[in-house]
Design a protein around this motif. Structure first.
Motif, mmCIF file in Angstrom:
data_model
loop_
_atom_site.group_PDB
_atom_site.id
_atom_site.type_symbol
_atom_site.label_atom_id
_atom_site.label_comp_id
_atom_site.label_asym_id
_atom_site.label_seq_id
_atom_site.Cartn_x
_atom_site.Cartn_y
_atom_site.Cartn_z
ATOM 1 N N GLN A 138 0.845 -1.035 0.079
ATOM 2 C CA GLN A 138 -0.014 0.245 0.065
ATOM 3 C C GLN A 138 0.940 1.281 -0.021
ATOM 4 O O GLN A 138 0.474 2.328 -0.651
ATOM 5 N N ASP A 139 1.884 1.241 0.713
ATOM 6 C CA ASP A 139 2.943 2.412 0.707
ATOM 7 C C ASP A 139 3.214 2.743 -0.665
ATOM 8 O O ASP A 139 3.561 3.645 -0.995
ATOM 9 N N GLU A 140 3.786 1.507 -1.335
ATOM 10 C CA GLU A 140 4.002 1.858 -2.943
ATOM 11 C C GLU A 140 3.167 2.502 -3.641
ATOM 12 O O GLU A 140 3.556 3.265 -4.402
ATOM 13 N N ALA A 141 1.874 2.096 -3.408
ATOM 14 C CA ALA A 141 0.747 2.796 -4.154
ATOM 15 C C ALA A 141 0.898 4.125 -3.882
ATOM 16 O O ALA A 141 0.711 4.969 -4.643
ATOM 17 N N GLY A 142 0.984 4.596 -2.446
ATOM 18 C CA GLY A 142 1.130 5.970 -2.191
ATOM 19 C C GLY A 142 1.900 6.615 -2.648
ATOM 20 O O GLY A 142 2.030 7.740 -3.015
ATOM 21 N N HIS A 143 3.361 5.999 -2.798
ATOM 22 C CA HIS A 143 4.594 6.721 -3.297
ATOM 23 C C HIS A 143 4.264 7.127 -5.011
ATOM 24 O O HIS A 143 4.590 7.994 -5.302
ATOM 25 N N GLY A 144 3.768 6.117 -5.500
ATOM 26 C CA GLY A 144 3.250 6.461 -6.987
ATOM 27 C C GLY A 144 2.422 7.546 -7.045
ATOM 28 O O GLY A 144 2.598 8.374 -7.895
ATOM 29 N N LEU A 145 1.507 7.649 -6.058
ATOM 30 C CA LEU A 145 0.653 8.862 -6.090
ATOM 31 C C LEU A 145 1.212 10.042 -5.848
ATOM 32 O O LEU A 145 0.612 11.153 -6.557
ATOM 33 N N TYR A 146 1.936 10.045 -5.005
ATOM 34 C CA TYR A 146 2.512 11.526 -4.573
ATOM 35 C C TYR A 146 3.534 11.817 -5.967
ATOM 36 O O TYR A 146 3.434 13.175 -6.421
ATOM 37 N N LEU A 147 4.076 10.932 -6.553
ATOM 38 C CA LEU A 147 4.944 11.152 -7.571
ATOM 39 C C LEU A 147 4.180 11.521 -8.929
ATOM 40 O O LEU A 147 4.552 12.542 -9.625
ATOM 41 N N TYR A 148 2.962 10.940 -9.048
ATOM 42 C CA TYR A 148 2.136 11.282 -10.415
ATOM 43 C C TYR A 148 1.577 13.034 -9.962
ATOM 44 O O TYR A 148 1.641 13.619 -10.783
ATOM 45 N N ALA A 149 1.421 13.092 -8.878
ATOM 46 C CA ALA A 149 1.150 14.400 -8.321
ATOM 47 C C ALA A 149 2.157 15.527 -8.685
ATOM 48 O O ALA A 149 1.905 16.602 -9.000
ATOM 49 N N ALA A 150 3.410 15.029 -8.328
ATOM 50 C CA ALA A 150 4.600 15.661 -8.523
ATOM 51 C C ALA A 150 4.787 16.066 -10.183
ATOM 52 O O ALA A 150 5.028 17.032 -10.408
ATOM 53 N N ALA A 151 4.378 15.080 -10.985
ATOM 54 C CA ALA A 151 4.677 15.176 -12.311
ATOM 55 C C ALA A 151 3.412 16.114 -12.980
ATOM 56 O O ALA A 151 3.519 17.011 -13.962
ATOM 57 N N GLU A 152 2.278 16.120 -12.072
ATOM 58 C CA GLU A 152 1.088 17.051 -12.567
ATOM 59 C C GLU A 152 1.520 18.409 -12.320
ATOM 60 O O GLU A 152 0.977 19.426 -13.110
ATOM 61 N N THR A 153 2.473 18.891 -11.365
ATOM 62 C CA THR A 153 2.575 20.290 -11.264
ATOM 63 C C THR A 153 3.712 20.792 -12.607
ATOM 64 O O THR A 153 3.895 21.942 -12.640
ATOM 65 N N LEU A 154 4.216 19.785 -13.093
ATOM 66 C CA LEU A 154 4.761 20.096 -14.667
ATOM 67 C C LEU A 154 3.862 20.309 -15.943
ATOM 68 O O LEU A 154 4.454 20.212 -16.832
ATOM 69 N N GLY A 155 2.832 20.221 -15.358
ATOM 70 C CA GLY A 155 1.720 20.324 -16.433
ATOM 71 C C GLY A 155 1.142 18.668 -17.362
ATOM 72 O O GLY A 155 0.780 18.825 -18.589
ATOM 73 N N MET A 156 1.661 17.685 -16.572
ATOM 74 C CA MET A 156 1.301 16.380 -17.188
ATOM 75 C C MET A 156 0.073 16.074 -16.635
ATOM 76 O O MET A 156 -0.331 16.558 -15.541
ATOM 77 N N ARG A 198 -2.180 12.913 -15.457
ATOM 78 C CA ARG A 198 -1.997 11.499 -14.939
ATOM 79 C C ARG A 198 -2.471 10.382 -15.952
ATOM 80 O O ARG A 198 -1.851 9.377 -16.208
ATOM 81 N N ALA A 199 -3.806 10.316 -16.564
ATOM 82 C CA ALA A 199 -4.371 9.553 -17.301
ATOM 83 C C ALA A 199 -3.192 9.210 -18.687
ATOM 84 O O ALA A 199 -3.007 8.196 -19.060
ATOM 85 N N ASP A 200 -2.684 10.153 -19.176
ATOM 86 C CA ASP A 200 -1.957 10.463 -20.124
ATOM 87 C C ASP A 200 -0.457 9.554 -19.824
ATOM 88 O O ASP A 200 0.161 8.829 -20.692
ATOM 89 N N LEU A 201 -0.144 9.940 -18.539
ATOM 90 C CA LEU A 201 1.160 9.193 -18.201
ATOM 91 C C LEU A 201 0.843 7.619 -18.060
ATOM 92 O O LEU A 201 1.786 6.776 -18.349
ATOM 93 N N THR A 202 -0.169 7.283 -17.499
ATOM 94 C CA THR A 202 -0.566 5.742 -17.423
ATOM 95 C C THR A 202 -0.523 5.125 -19.003
ATOM 96 O O THR A 202 -0.112 4.297 -19.134
ATOM 97 N N GLU A 203 -1.268 6.110 -19.914
ATOM 98 C CA GLU A 203 -1.283 5.614 -21.103
ATOM 99 C C GLU A 203 0.447 5.270 -21.554
ATOM 100 O O GLU A 203 0.625 4.321 -22.521
ATOM 101 N N ARG A 204 1.141 6.141 -21.415
ATOM 102 C CA ARG A 204 2.483 6.142 -21.832
ATOM 103 C C ARG A 204 3.194 4.829 -21.314
ATOM 104 O O ARG A 204 4.082 4.238 -22.120
#
Ligand code: FAQ
Length: 304
Positions: free
Chosen positions: A67-85, A87-93
């Motif tokens: 579960q912690d690993e899922a949480g880490h993934g979510l913080y990191l996707y949120a960090a990528a969103e601050t750069l205009g990305m 999340r759905a697009d990142l999952t597709e990639r």
């Protein structure tokens, strides 16, 4: 207002609204997305063992870790969103192979000892690599790393404790631990990336203070840290060239199979296809949840 170069030179943080060169933004998106994908794909090798854990205690610990690993993934996707990305697009990639995740998660977990060895070696390598990233120049990434590292350090201890318990057990249990160490040692060294001479991104990422150490420096640190732990545990690391070099003040060690790393990164590791197929299936099966959440959000917005 300081320019990008002044902020970097002063060793301060770049924040989402600050000006940044497009190449810096792209590098950050690449690294953060790969890191996020690694956390999410990294749930699979250990997740397999949740229903096969040898006791309720081990199951509770493993559930918490995954579960912690899922949480880490979510913080990191949120960090990528601050750069205009998006999340759905990142999952597709990720699922169509345009973005990478760590090579380490393309190896199979063959026994419960693998859960311990992943905690000890894989989380150990992750900590070595990620503690310096807490001082990375991109603010949201550096801040996410602080919590991630605290949790990774719990993960590493649970792995080592599991292995200590098994090493105090039967001869068959000790053999399971040694077998898992033999299989995970070299792939763990490969987690740090190609050797510096073949690492196209290191020089620029060091200049931008995204990376604080080179791949080879971190690999050496990991070896030096792990050797005494292996001795204490009573296992042999599968490298005949591994020995203390008093002159250098470091351990010498053999050369990982860099062709194997290339193959695994290129999609041809033992479990690449399975990992991506599982991720794709989970994404498709979760479509109704995303639709329901979006419908709920629209309804809430429309309600005065
Ligand atoms: N696997 O020029 P460099 C975890 C790629 S920990 C796959 O050296 P860079 C916790 C690299 O991306 C694991 N690809 O690149 C956990 C680049 O590709 P590109 C995740 C690799 O970025 C534990 C190309 O090769 N940790 O998840 C690998 O300067 C237990 C050339 O390489 C992170 O992501 C590899 N091993 O350095 C979860 C940490 N190595 O995009 C569950 C953050 C290299 O140019 C259970 N990332 N590549 O085509 C980093 O520190 C860096 O990105 C490195 C690579 C050090 C990984």
């Amino acid at each position: 207002m300081s320019t990008f170069d002044e902020v970097i030179a002063a060793d301060q943080r770049i924040e989402p609204r600050d000006e940044m060169p497009e190449a810096y933004r792209k590098t950050m998106v690449r690294q953060i997305a790969q890191h996020a994908h690694s956390e999410i794909i990294g749930m699979q090798p250990e997740g397999y063992w949740i229903t096969r854990a040898p006791s309720l205690r081990r199951k509770a610990i493993l559930l918490a870790k995954v579960q912690d690993e899922a949480g880490h993934g979510l913080y990191l996707y949120a960090a990528a969103e601050t750069l205009g990305m998006d999340r759905a697009d990142l999952t597709e990639r990720l699922i169509d192979g345009r973005q990478k995740y760590s090579s380490i998660f393309n190896y199979p977990t063959l026994s419960y000892a693998d859960v311990g060895v992943i905690g000890w070696l894989v989380d150990g390598a992750a900590i070595c690599n990620q503690v310096p990233l807490c001082r990375s120049s991109y603010g949201p990434y550096a801040r996410a790393m602080i919590r991630v590292c605290k949790e990774e350090s719990f993960h590493q201890r649970q792995g080592y404790e599991l292995l200590m318990t098994m090493m105090g057990g039967t001869a068959a249990q000790r053999a399971m631990v040694q077998d898992a160490v033999d299989r995970w040692w070299w792939p763990s060294l490969m987690m740090f990336g190609p050797p510096d001479a073949d690492s196209p991104n290191t020089a620029r990422s060091m200049a931008w203070r995204i990376k604080r150490h080179t791949n080879d420096e971190l690999r050496q640190k990991f070896v030096d840290m792990t050797v005494p732990q292996a001795e204490r545990l009573g296992v042999t690391l599968p490298d005949p060239e591994l020995r203390w070099n008093a002159e250098r003040g470091h351990h010498d060690f053999g050369t990982p199979d860099w062709d194997e790393l290339k193959r695994v990164i290129g999609g041809d590791g033992p479990c690449n296809a399975e990992r991506i197929a599982n991720r794709r299936r989970a994404h498709e099966e979760g479509a109704w949840v995303r639709e329901a959440a979006a419908a709920h959000a629209r309804k809430k917005e429309a309600t005065p």
